[in-house]
Scaffold this active site. Structure first.
Site, short mmCIF file in Angstrom:
data_model
loop_
_atom_site.label_atom_id
_atom_site.label_comp_id
_atom_site.label_asym_id
_atom_site.label_seq_id
_atom_site.Cartn_x
_atom_site.Cartn_y
_atom_site.Cartn_z
N CYS A 93 39.33 37.00 34.50
CA CYS A 93 38.65 35.73 34.21
C CYS A 93 37.64 35.34 35.28
O CYS A 93 36.46 35.15 34.99
CB CYS A 93 39.66 34.60 34.06
N HIS A 149 36.44 29.49 35.97
CA HIS A 149 37.81 30.00 35.98
C HIS A 149 38.85 28.95 35.64
O HIS A 149 39.85 29.22 34.98
CB HIS A 149 38.10 30.64 37.34
#
Ligand SMILES: [Ca+2]
Length: 495
Positions: A93, A149
């Protein structure tokens, strides 16, 4: 929604466009960079960008799984272009999203891990992100859910946004007695997996989940009047683990009817140790050996269908609101996800399944309805693409290239293999046929997708493939920025 528009409708947004449309194809390419420069900010296209976390190709528009139920993604696909071979710059991610938003691939930024915020790195402290760059060029920027994120705190990069309309994401956990019905927690390879690997239907209304609220709040903003063109992003956390979504989505995918992906027990035998290390432990085998493979897939597919329903709300709102004809839509995952392929349940690797992810674009008047592009492209390219579509000055300090020529002509020749990076100096290069992987210790893999779409046979030992490998190796980065380690909090010294 672009049904009655054509390419020229898009071009009308720029004074140069009328000239460009009359040019022969080759001359138009040259003109491309200059053609978006004359539109006043008040008439620029709006941009709606939707991220879906850990979305692999198991969606109807990509046909990665025959039982995918994603009617809203299908609807979006029919509105514009589907990139059939889009890849994440990094199969995790934070490094993947940081690359898309900063325009710097991990080997340029030094951001390779999930636990490092790029703003903590001195040379990136003042780095202009895509939303910041759009803001400098007349856009209002709005975000909800997981785009960077994390949706809140420094990882959400508050300085990028005018409005942070939702700083939560995901769905609630079920009651304790409904969690870990697989009875395997404690046996997985890390404390993270022991906590995260779970799936369960939720007996709550979808509207009580944070992802649904993200969709509702984005929908509301798409109905409101904005005094500037907007860049509105929303990020849905499911199908990221754990797979907790309302019961209705589990019911769409009965576990006993699930088709499991192609699998070979000896698949890892020809993979170098560096590749196995990136994949981590034997968490998938634990699931398979306990007869839970179908149930895990049910959890993932239910979560994908839930995310699809969230997207549907946002599309409904856009279509019903004032911006339906002048809003560019970009939808993407952030990387892929294994559900048993290569004995792996997760991402993190440089294989096709970890890196192949959806990318769809609707640019009213530029993209054609229901078009498809098979050229390999990177999600990193979104950065340069949106800058061009938003008519900002070009930016020399970014990796990736604008996909506008492919939006215009999906069949255009495009000889740019895609680079992917997983941790320091491990890279994959994917062209339209082959995937070449080189790990930091020099070990390698090579797969021929024309003959082996499952990447079962590593061709590196076969001498006749050396020219293929050598050609792809030319695309490896010449620079590998050292892995950034964030400053550690100071320990208190005893008095
Ligand atoms: Ca193999």
């Amino acid at each position: 929604m672009a049904s009655n528009l054509n390419r020229r409708t898009f071009l009308k947004w720029s004074a140069a466009g009328a000239v460009a449309a009359a040019m022969p194809e080759s001359a138009r390419d040259v003109q491309m960079l200059g053609r978006f420069t004359a539109t006043p900010a008040s008439k620029k296209m709006n941009i709606l960008m939707i991220f879906i976390d850990e979305l692999n190709t198991w969606i109807e528009p990509l046909g990665g799984h025959p039982q995918a139920r994603t009617p809203n993604l299908m609807r979006l696909a029919q509105m514009g272009i589907v990139f059939e071979n889009a890849y994440s710059p990094a199969p995790q991610c934070n490094p993947g999203r940081t690359a898309i938003m900063t325009g710097l691939r991990p080997s340029s930024s030094g951001i390779y891990e999930n636990n490092v915020c790029f703003r903590d790195k001195p040379d990136l402290k003042e780095r202009l992100t895509l939303p910041q760059f759009l803001r400098k060029n007349g856009y209002k920027t709005l975000t909800g859910g997981k785009v960077f994120h994390l949706p809140q705190g420094k990882f959400a990069d508050p300085q990028s946004w005018d409005v942070m309309f939702q700083q939560r994401c995901g769905t609630p956990a079920p009651a304790k007695d409904k969690q870990y019905a697989h009875r395997l927690n404690g046996k997985f390879s890390s404390s993270y997996y022991n906590s995260a690997i779970d799936w369960a239907p939720l007996e709550v209304d979808a509207s009580k989940t944070e992802d649904w609220k993200t969709a509702q709040l984005a929908s509301k903003l798409l109905q409101e009047k904005h005094n500037k063109p907007f860049f509105l992003t929303c990020g849905f956390f499911r199908p990221h683990l754990p797979w907790y979504v309302p019961t209705a989505y589990f019911d769409m995918h009965p576990a006993d009817k699930i088709v499991t992906p192609a699998y070979r027990r000896d698949d890892l035998d020809d993979i170098p140790m560096a590749g196995r290390r990136l994949a981590g432990g034997s968490d998938f085998r634990l699931i398979r050996d306990n007869g839970l493979w179908n149930n895990a897939i049910q959890g993932y597919m239910a979560s994908v269908s839930f995310a699809d329903a969230c997207v549907g709300q946002v599309l409904d709102a856009l279509e019903a609101g004032p911006y339906k004809d002048n809003t560019i839509i970009v939808l993407c995952g952030d990387h892929g996800f294994h559900l048993g392929e290569k004995d792996h349940l997760e991402k993190n690797t440089l294989w096709e399944t970890s890196t192949h992810t959806p990318l769809m674009v609707v640019a009213p008047g530029l993209t054609s309805e229901g078009s498809r592009c098979s050229q390999p492209v990177s999600l990193l390219d979104i950065h340069a693409t949106l800058m061009e579509l938003a008519e900002t000055p070009s930016r020399k300090d970014i990796d990736g290239r604008s996909l506008v020529p492919l939006l215009d002509n999906p069949d255009k020749e495009w000889n740019y293999p895609v680079l992917m990076t997983a941790r320091y100096n491990n890279h994959a290069v994917r062209d339209s046929r082959y995937r070449y992987i080189r790990y930091s210790d020099g070990s390698e893999e090579l797969y021929d997708h024309a003959a082996d779409s499952n990447e079962w046979t590593n061709l590196i030992p076969r001498e006749q493939y050396r020219p293929v490998k050598d050609q792809l190796a030319l695309w490896l980065p010449s620079r590998n920025e050292p892995d950034f380690t964030p400053p550690q909090p100071k320990k208190e010294t005893p008095k």
